[in-house]
Design a protein around this motif. Structure first.
Motif, PDB file in Angstrom:
ATOM      1  N   LEU A  99       0.858  -1.197   0.000  1.00 35.85           N
ATOM      2  CA  LEU A  99       0.000   0.000   0.000  1.00 35.85           C
ATOM      3  C   LEU A  99       0.890   1.241   0.000  1.00 35.85           C
ATOM      4  CD1 LEU A  99      -2.473  -1.354   2.679  1.00 35.85           C
ATOM      5  CD2 LEU A  99      -2.938  -1.114   0.220  1.00 35.85           C
ATOM      6  N   TYR A 100       1.484   1.531  -1.122  1.00 36.86           N
ATOM      7  CA  TYR A 100       2.526   2.566  -1.163  1.00 36.86           C
ATOM      8  C   TYR A 100       1.959   3.985  -1.228  1.00 36.86           C
ATOM      9  CZ  TYR A 100       1.697   3.112  -6.168  1.00 36.86           C
ATOM     10  OH  TYR A 100       1.121   3.370  -7.372  1.00 36.86           O
ATOM     11  N   ALA A 101       0.685   4.114  -1.623  1.00 37.85           N
ATOM     12  CA  ALA A 101       0.140   5.460  -1.837  1.00 37.85           C
ATOM     13  C   ALA A 101      -0.926   5.801  -0.810  1.00 37.85           C
ATOM     14  CB  ALA A 101      -0.450   5.571  -3.241  1.00 37.85           C
ATOM     15  N   VAL A 129      -4.851  17.781  -0.878  1.00 38.87           N
ATOM     16  CA  VAL A 129      -4.691  16.342  -0.689  1.00 38.87           C
ATOM     17  C   VAL A 129      -3.229  16.063  -0.400  1.00 38.87           C
ATOM     18  CG1 VAL A 129      -4.931  14.070  -1.737  1.00 38.87           C
ATOM     19  CG2 VAL A 129      -6.537  15.879  -2.342  1.00 38.87           C
ATOM     20  N   MET A 130      -3.010  15.376   0.717  1.00 37.16           N
ATOM     21  CA  MET A 130      -1.667  14.979   1.082  1.00 37.16           C
ATOM     22  C   MET A 130      -1.442  13.590   0.479  1.00 37.16           C
ATOM     23  SD  MET A 130       0.380  16.246   3.502  1.00 37.16           S
ATOM     24  CE  MET A 130       1.788  15.262   3.272  1.00 37.16           C
ATOM     25  N   VAL A 131      -0.389  13.433  -0.318  1.00 29.79           N
ATOM     26  CA  VAL A 131      -0.044  12.122  -0.873  1.00 29.79           C
ATOM     27  C   VAL A 131       1.258  11.686  -0.226  1.00 29.79           C
ATOM     28  CG1 VAL A 131       0.503  10.842  -2.981  1.00 29.79           C
ATOM     29  CG2 VAL A 131      -1.219  12.658  -3.045  1.00 29.79           C
ATOM     30  N   ARG A 132       1.156  10.673   0.634  1.00 34.68           N
ATOM     31  CA  ARG A 132       2.307  10.236   1.435  1.00 34.68           C
ATOM     32  C   ARG A 132       2.798   8.875   0.951  1.00 34.68           C
ATOM     33  NH1 ARG A 132       1.684   8.069   7.713  1.00 34.68           N
ATOM     34  NH2 ARG A 132       3.799   7.252   7.884  1.00 34.68           N
ATOM     35  N   GLU A 133       4.094   8.762   0.687  1.00 36.84           N
ATOM     36  CA  GLU A 133       4.695   7.465   0.354  1.00 36.84           C
ATOM     37  C   GLU A 133       4.620   6.618   1.626  1.00 36.84           C
ATOM     38  OE1 GLU A 133       6.740   4.159  -0.774  1.00 36.84           O
ATOM     39  OE2 GLU A 133       7.302   5.310   0.999  1.00 36.84           O
ATOM     40  N   LEU A 134       4.156   5.369   1.494  1.00 37.06           N
ATOM     41  CA  LEU A 134       3.818   4.639   2.728  1.00 37.06           C
ATOM     42  C   LEU A 134       4.592   3.332   2.948  1.00 37.06           C
ATOM     43  CD1 LEU A 134       1.782   5.295   5.005  1.00 37.06           C
ATOM     44  CD2 LEU A 134       0.152   3.765   3.899  1.00 37.06           C
ATOM     45  N   GLU A 162       9.025   7.337  -8.226  1.00 29.79           N
ATOM     46  CA  GLU A 162       8.252   7.617  -9.431  1.00 29.79           C
ATOM     47  C   GLU A 162       6.772   7.251  -9.262  1.00 29.79           C
ATOM     48  OE1 GLU A 162       9.333   5.869 -13.330  1.00 29.79           O
ATOM     49  OE2 GLU A 162       7.235   6.400 -13.773  1.00 29.79           O
ATOM     50  N   ARG A 163       6.512   6.072  -8.702  1.00 31.85           N
ATOM     51  CA  ARG A 163       5.107   5.655  -8.659  1.00 31.85           C
ATOM     52  C   ARG A 163       4.272   6.528  -7.725  1.00 31.85           C
ATOM     53  NH1 ARG A 163       5.445  -0.253  -5.544  1.00 31.85           N
ATOM     54  NH2 ARG A 163       6.261   0.603  -3.605  1.00 31.85           N
ATOM     55  N   ILE A 164       4.876   7.027  -6.640  1.00 32.60           N
ATOM     56  CA  ILE A 164       4.086   7.875  -5.739  1.00 32.60           C
ATOM     57  C   ILE A 164       3.908   9.278  -6.324  1.00 32.60           C
ATOM     58  CG2 ILE A 164       6.059   8.614  -4.262  1.00 32.60           C
ATOM     59  CD1 ILE A 164       2.528   7.825  -3.015  1.00 32.60           C
ATOM     60  N   VAL A 165       4.967   9.793  -6.968  1.00 34.26           N
ATOM     61  CA  VAL A 165       4.844  11.122  -7.569  1.00 34.26           C
ATOM     62  C   VAL A 165       3.807  11.083  -8.694  1.00 34.26           C
ATOM     63  CG1 VAL A 165       6.058  12.909  -8.874  1.00 34.26           C
ATOM     64  CG2 VAL A 165       7.161  11.855  -6.891  1.00 34.26           C
ATOM     65  N   ARG A 166       3.786   9.992  -9.442  1.00 35.89           N
ATOM     66  CA  ARG A 166       2.813   9.831 -10.521  1.00 35.89           C
ATOM     67  C   ARG A 166       1.372   9.873  -9.961  1.00 35.89           C
ATOM     68  NH1 ARG A 166       3.766   8.935 -15.660  1.00 35.89           N
ATOM     69  NH2 ARG A 166       5.974   8.497 -15.456  1.00 35.89           N
ATOM     70  N   GLN A 167       1.167   9.204  -8.823  1.00 36.86           N
ATOM     71  CA  GLN A 167      -0.153   9.267  -8.171  1.00 36.86           C
ATOM     72  C   GLN A 167      -0.555  10.712  -7.895  1.00 36.86           C
ATOM     73  OE1 GLN A 167      -2.545   7.276  -6.644  1.00 36.86           O
ATOM     74  NE2 GLN A 167      -1.787   5.335  -7.488  1.00 36.86           N
ATOM     75  N   ALA A 168       0.407  11.498  -7.407  1.00 34.15           N
ATOM     76  CA  ALA A 168       0.112  12.897  -7.077  1.00 34.15           C
ATOM     77  C   ALA A 168      -0.285  13.665  -8.335  1.00 34.15           C
ATOM     78  CB  ALA A 168       1.328  13.546  -6.404  1.00 34.15           C
ATOM     79  N   PHE A 169       0.434  13.438  -9.424  1.00 35.96           N
ATOM     80  CA  PHE A 169       0.098  14.120 -10.682  1.00 35.96           C
ATOM     81  C   PHE A 169      -1.269  13.697 -11.197  1.00 35.96           C
ATOM     82  CE2 PHE A 169       4.440  15.545 -10.725  1.00 35.96           C
ATOM     83  CZ  PHE A 169       4.388  16.747 -11.421  1.00 35.96           C
TER      84      PHE A 169
END
Ligand code: NAD
Ligand code: IPM
Ligand code: MN
Length: 345
Positions: A99-101, A129-134, A162-169
């Motif tokens: 559950l990385y995002a 929205v806070m997007v936290r790498e988890l 990359e995958r968490i930053v992509r979620q934020a975008f």
């Protein structure tokens, strides 16, 4: 098809707010025709008490099989000196399910704006929205404690960033189109890599603006001008700290839901607060954080936008009627708050 939902009530106020969340889910499901079954499993301190482990094998197996997971809260002072802590179960389930995002929306209910410690003009328009790498960073690096020194390793691969930053975008592209990436690149190597990767990802989203903020000044900006933010993205530890900071903006932790996603497995929905041992067992916990987590589940795991909106509007309506728990300055019990929401669905 019947959806399988695993419910992990956990400890402290966990069982009280989980019961509230499940009541609202049942009432909503009836209105929108949502077919589901709930399996309740021990987790956290309750897992330790039941089988000596905060994430029992049977609980993990059920979670992996589920279509979505609801988690209330874990932890308590009785485990502070125990060899294994409830928190380890929380970290383990996040890691096991990848559950990385972690997505933590922060918005202000108009009716509750007066509860914010910030002045009205500062709090107006706050919606981010806070997007936290988890599942990476210092939380999951080696923790080495020796007699007279200690070391915690902070590790990030470009792929994890990359995958968490992509979620934020992705989220920002459906909102106000501003991503604020938060790091400490004036000191940390992991942050230098973070910034480089963020710049790369940004190229795929020409209509979204990327800005960088050092974590210390971001902490300041969150108080001085919180309405500036749209989507924030950051590493695990910074995200933990900043999301608790963000959570005081609405005036109470008790109204803050979250979602945690993996690449393709089930998502997990939980309040951002803990087990509130100071008020556990009194029937006065605010169930809204759990109830709004149920709304996020209906929207994000099951595509049931109508159900999510009904719940969110019912919460708003209950607040407007003046039904408020103690943390909101009112006198309503957990059950009274829950019933007022159900009535407004
Ligand atoms: P906490 O979030 O449990 O409580 C902080 C304060 O907020 C307390 O005064 C509490 O009464 C209040 N509060 C929190 N949720 C509330 C609600 N729904 N309604 C009304 N008031 C509410 O933080 P803490 O006291 O630092 O931690 C207690 C335990 O929870 C610790 O064992 C900690 O490790 C654990 N914890 C668990 C999670 C989780 O399960 N995801 C998250 C954070 C902390
Ligand atoms: C959270 C909590 C957890 C974390 C703790 C309980 C391990 O604070 O969900 O924010 O630090 O991630
Ligand atoms: Mn936290």
């Amino acid at each position: 098809m019947t959806k399988k939902i695993v419910a992990l009530a956990g400890d402290g106020i966990g069982p009280e707010i989980m019961a509230a969340g499940l009541q609202v889910l049942a009432a909503t499901a009836e209105k929108i025709g949502f077919d589901y079954q709930v399996e309740e499993k021990p987790f956290g301190g309750a897992g330790i008490d039941a089988v000596g482990h905060p994430l029992p094998a049977d609980t993990l197996a059920a979670a992996k099989e589920a279509d979505a997971i609801l988690l209330a809260a874990i932890g308590g002072p009785q485990y502070d000196l125990a060899p294994v802590r409830p928190e380890q179960g929380l970290l383990a389930i996040r890691k096991e399910l990848e559950l990385y995002a972690n997505i933590r929306p922060v918005k202000i209910f108009e009716t509750l704006a007066h509860l914010s410690p910030l002045k009205a003009e500062r709090i107006a328009g706050v919606d981010f929205v806070m997007v936290r790498e988890l599942t990476g960073g210092i939380y999951f690096g080696d923790h080495i404690l020796e007699e007279d020194k200690a070391r915690d390793i902070n590790d990030y691969s470009a792929e994890e960033i990359e995958r968490i930053v992509r979620q934020a975008f992705e989220i920002a592209s459906r909102r106000r189109k501003l991503v604020t990436s938060i790091d400490k690149q004036n000191v940390l190597a992991t942050s230098k890599l973070w910034r480089q990767v963020a710049e790369q990802v940004a190229k795929d989203y020409p209509d979204v603006t990327l800005e960088h903020q050092l974590v210390d000044s971001a902490a300041m900006l969150m108080i001085t001008k919180p309405s500036h933010f749209d989507v924030l993205v950051t590493e695990n530890l910074f995200g933990d700290i900043l999301s608790d900071e963000a959570s005081v903006l609405p005036g109470t932790l008790g109204v803050m839901p979250s979602a945690s996603h993996s690449a393709n497995g089930p998502s997990l929905y939980e309040p951002i607060h803990g087990s509130a041992p100071d008020i556990a067992g009194q029937g006065i916990a605010n169930p809204v954080s759990m109830i709004l987590s149920v709304a996020m589940m209906l929207r994000e795991s099951f595509g049931r936008e109508e159900g999510a909106e009904r719940i969110e509007q019912a919460v708003d309506a209950a607040f407007k009627e003046g039904v408020l728990t103690a943390d909101l300055g009112g006198r309503a019990s957990t059950q009274e708050m829950t019933e007022a929401i159900i009535k407004n669905l």
